[in-house]
Motif scaffolding. Structure first.
Motif, PDB file in Angstrom:
ATOM      1  N   ALA A   1       0.709  -1.211  -0.124  1.00 49.80           N
ATOM      2  CA  ALA A   1       0.185   0.084  -0.002  1.00 49.80           C
ATOM      3  C   ALA A   1       0.971   1.241   0.090  1.00 49.80           C
ATOM      4  O   ALA A   1       0.852   2.413  -0.746  1.00 49.80           O
ATOM      5  N   TYR A   2       1.928   0.987   0.688  1.00 49.70           N
ATOM      6  CA  TYR A   2       2.983   2.319   0.871  1.00 49.70           C
ATOM      7  C   TYR A   2       3.454   2.643  -0.539  1.00 49.70           C
ATOM      8  O   TYR A   2       3.403   3.779  -1.060  1.00 49.70           O
ATOM      9  N   LEU A   3       3.935   1.487  -1.175  1.00 47.66           N
ATOM     10  CA  LEU A   3       4.472   1.927  -2.442  1.00 47.66           C
ATOM     11  C   LEU A   3       3.566   2.399  -3.477  1.00 47.66           C
ATOM     12  O   LEU A   3       3.763   2.995  -4.339  1.00 47.66           O
ATOM     13  N   LEU A   4       2.464   1.593  -3.610  1.00 47.92           N
ATOM     14  CA  LEU A   4       1.487   2.190  -4.220  1.00 47.92           C
ATOM     15  C   LEU A   4       0.904   3.502  -4.227  1.00 47.92           C
ATOM     16  O   LEU A   4       0.689   4.440  -5.197  1.00 47.92           O
ATOM     17  N   GLY A   5       0.794   3.761  -2.716  1.00 50.32           N
ATOM     18  CA  GLY A   5       0.244   5.240  -2.563  1.00 50.32           C
ATOM     19  C   GLY A   5       1.558   6.317  -3.069  1.00 50.32           C
ATOM     20  O   GLY A   5       1.122   7.210  -3.706  1.00 50.32           O
ATOM     21  N   TRP A   6       2.711   5.908  -2.853  1.00 49.68           N
ATOM     22  CA  TRP A   6       3.760   6.661  -3.277  1.00 49.68           C
ATOM     23  C   TRP A   6       3.809   6.963  -4.896  1.00 49.68           C
ATOM     24  O   TRP A   6       4.017   7.919  -5.427  1.00 49.68           O
ATOM     25  N   MET A   7       3.498   5.756  -5.656  1.00 50.82           N
ATOM     26  CA  MET A   7       3.579   5.795  -7.034  1.00 50.82           C
ATOM     27  C   MET A   7       2.295   6.749  -7.435  1.00 50.82           C
ATOM     28  O   MET A   7       2.548   7.667  -8.346  1.00 50.82           O
ATOM     29  N   ALA A   8       1.141   6.593  -6.704  1.00 48.20           N
ATOM     30  CA  ALA A   8       0.030   7.355  -7.334  1.00 48.20           C
ATOM     31  C   ALA A   8       0.217   8.866  -6.718  1.00 48.20           C
ATOM     32  O   ALA A   8      -0.114   9.707  -7.545  1.00 48.20           O
TER      33      ALA A   8
END
Length: 143
Positions: free
Chosen positions: A35-42
């Motif tokens: 979730a952290y990585l997806l949130g960072w990319m988004a």
């Protein structure tokens, strides 16, 4: 996106903790790091990169609220302490968005400082939780 040295240096701890969480962590650590990585990319895709636009960004606020809900759900479902710490730091980020929306006297640079420091705190909490999960598995003889 990764056009400055600061953003590249900021990516390094995230990649290191991500590798550690995905290789040594249990389900909650993997979910949180994903979730952290997806949130960072988004966040990289929807943030305003213009230097003049130092205003409140509702897209980033929505991402941070979503991350708070994910970390709160992990704290609710799993009997671990690190999701509570991570969720509390994420709550600081969400509250900083709300303060910046209603009162800009503190300045947007102080807002960005609080958000970045709290985000590193969330990353540290995930890393510590991964380490604890890994050590518990080793102590139980499962690894």
């Amino acid at each position: 996106m990764l056009d400055t040295l600061y953003s590249q240096i900021g990516l390094l701890p995230m990649v290191l903790v991500g590798i550690f969480a995905f290789t040594k962590g249990d389900e909650p650590e993997r979910l949180a790091m994903g979730a952290y990585l997806l949130g960072w990319m988004a966040g990289m895709l929807i943030q305003s990169d213009s230097g003049q636009d130092l205003s409140w960004q509702p897209g980033l606020f929505a991402l941070d609220v979503l991350m708070l809900l994910v970390l709160g759900g992990l704290a609710w479902k799993f009997r671990r302490t690190w999701p509570i710490w991570a969720a509390s730091l994420q709550l600081v980020i969400v509250m900083s968005h709300i303060v910046a929306l209603f009162d800009l006297r503190g300045g947007m640079m102080s807002f960005y400082t609080v958000v970045n420091l709290a985000a590193y705190g969330v990353l540290i909490a995930i890393g510590i939780g991964t380490f604890w999960a890994w050590q518990e598995r080793r102590a139980a003889g499962l690894e």
